[in-house]
Design a protein around this motif. Structure first.
Motif, short mmCIF file in Angstrom:
data_model
loop_
_atom_site.label_atom_id
_atom_site.label_comp_id
_atom_site.label_asym_id
_atom_site.label_seq_id
_atom_site.Cartn_x
_atom_site.Cartn_y
_atom_site.Cartn_z
N UNK A 24 31.46 24.41 -11.28
CA UNK A 24 30.37 24.09 -10.35
C UNK A 24 29.51 22.94 -10.89
N UNK A 25 29.36 22.86 -12.21
CA UNK A 25 28.59 21.77 -12.81
C UNK A 25 29.29 20.42 -12.60
N UNK A 26 30.61 20.41 -12.79
CA UNK A 26 31.37 19.18 -12.58
C UNK A 26 31.33 18.76 -11.12
N UNK A 27 31.37 19.74 -10.24
CA UNK A 27 31.33 19.44 -8.80
C UNK A 27 30.00 18.80 -8.43
N UNK A 31 29.24 14.73 -7.04
CA UNK A 31 28.60 14.42 -5.76
C UNK A 31 27.23 13.76 -5.93
N UNK A 32 26.72 13.75 -7.16
CA UNK A 32 25.40 13.17 -7.41
C UNK A 32 25.45 11.65 -7.33
N UNK A 33 24.32 11.04 -7.01
CA UNK A 33 24.25 9.59 -6.90
C UNK A 33 24.03 8.93 -8.26
N UNK A 34 23.78 9.74 -9.28
CA UNK A 34 23.56 9.20 -10.61
C UNK A 34 23.43 10.33 -11.62
N UNK A 35 23.18 10.01 -12.89
CA UNK A 35 23.03 11.04 -13.93
C UNK A 35 21.90 12.02 -13.59
N UNK A 36 22.04 13.27 -14.06
CA UNK A 36 21.07 14.32 -13.74
C UNK A 36 20.48 14.93 -15.00
N UNK A 37 19.21 15.34 -14.89
CA UNK A 37 18.58 16.12 -15.94
C UNK A 37 19.17 17.52 -15.93
N UNK A 38 19.09 18.19 -17.08
CA UNK A 38 19.65 19.53 -17.20
C UNK A 38 19.10 20.48 -16.15
N UNK A 39 17.79 20.46 -15.97
CA UNK A 39 17.19 21.41 -15.02
C UNK A 39 17.68 21.18 -13.60
#
Length: 269
Positions: A24-27, A31-39
């Protein structure tokens, strides 16, 4: 004693649940538009930050995820790129489309065909006739004209630029010359009219003709795009004009070709 009838008919195969949960994390990252913070990543995957962090540590070791040391944000890693490229290299777009044609044929009720760009232009590589449709005098390997066929118009509008476009130039000029000699009014006879036709085709998202290539017949052709944004395939639907609703068939066809494009890693723009 448990009776045979009480036993489940289909037993799900055992798997590793933690792998499915971690995916689910890879998914989310895909789909994200860029890098994400852990939270934010954890919240989008519906798990706690602590749990997500444990998965991310393992994913980093495998190269599936990387973390920017400056921003602490997570992004997909090089291993996912290698996996994606390996998958794309194994995809056969014609085979994928052929497998889906029977279902689409049943829904549309009209004859379907697949075309790719060959040495001499848009070439029919698969043909599936509807039992309810009249026989059409087309064969595998037939090259479709650029101006008078839905398939040709589709490739003319959405075909990749560069080498393929260069090869289409003499074909287009020959067809324009013939159309002018014949005094045709149902196909473009000048470069300006070709540009207008291409613009309309791009606006609609598909090529179409009504009583142009074959008397009493209409057709719609929609493009399939690969991961590089290039047109990989044209899917054609055609039938008797009196019973062929171009708008309806186009929308059905676009739903199929958009899904095919998505499966190839491409998209309709």
């Amino acid at each position: 004693m448990t009776s045979l009838s009480a036993l489940p008919q289909h037993k799900a195969r055992a798997g590793i649940q933690s792998v499915e949960v971690g995916f689910a994390l890879l998914e989310v990252l895909s789909q994200a538009h860029g890098p994400l913070m852990l939270r934010d990543l954890a919240a989008a995957a519906a798990m706690s930050a602590a749990k997500a962090h444990r998965y991310l540590v393992s994913f980093q070791r495998l190269g599936l995820v990387v973390q920017d040391p400056t921003t602490a944000r997570y992004e997909l890693g090089p291993a996912t790129l290698r996996l994606g490229l390996a998958t794309l290299s194994r995809l056969d777009v014609v085979k994928m489309a052929r497998e889906r044609l029977p279902t689409f044929l049943q829904a549309s009720g009209h004859t379907l065909a697949l075309a790719v760009w060959g040495n001499h232009g848009p070439t029919i590589v698969h043909w599936q006739e509807s039992a309810r449709a009249p026989s059409v005098n087309l064969r595998l390997g037939d090259v479709m004209p650029l101006l008078s066929s839905a398939t040709g118009r589709c490739f003319l509008a959405f075909g990749p630029r560069g080498g393929r476009a260069d090869r289409s130039a003499p074909l287009l000029e020959a067809e324009l010359s013939l159309a002018r000699k014949q005094g045709r009014s149902d196909v473009p006879t000048s470069a300006a009219l070709v540009r207008a036709m291409v613009h309309e085709t791009q606006e609609r998202g598909y090529g179409w003709v009504r009583n142009v290539l074959l008397p009493g017949m209409s057709g719609v052709c929609a493009p399939v795009f690969d991961a590089n944004g290039q047109m990989a395939l044209g899917v054609l639907s055609m039938g008797v004009t009196a019973s062929f609703d171009i708008d309806l068939q186009a929308q059905r066809l676009l739903a199929m070709t958009r899904q095919l494009s998505a499966d190839l890693g491409g998209s309709h723009t």
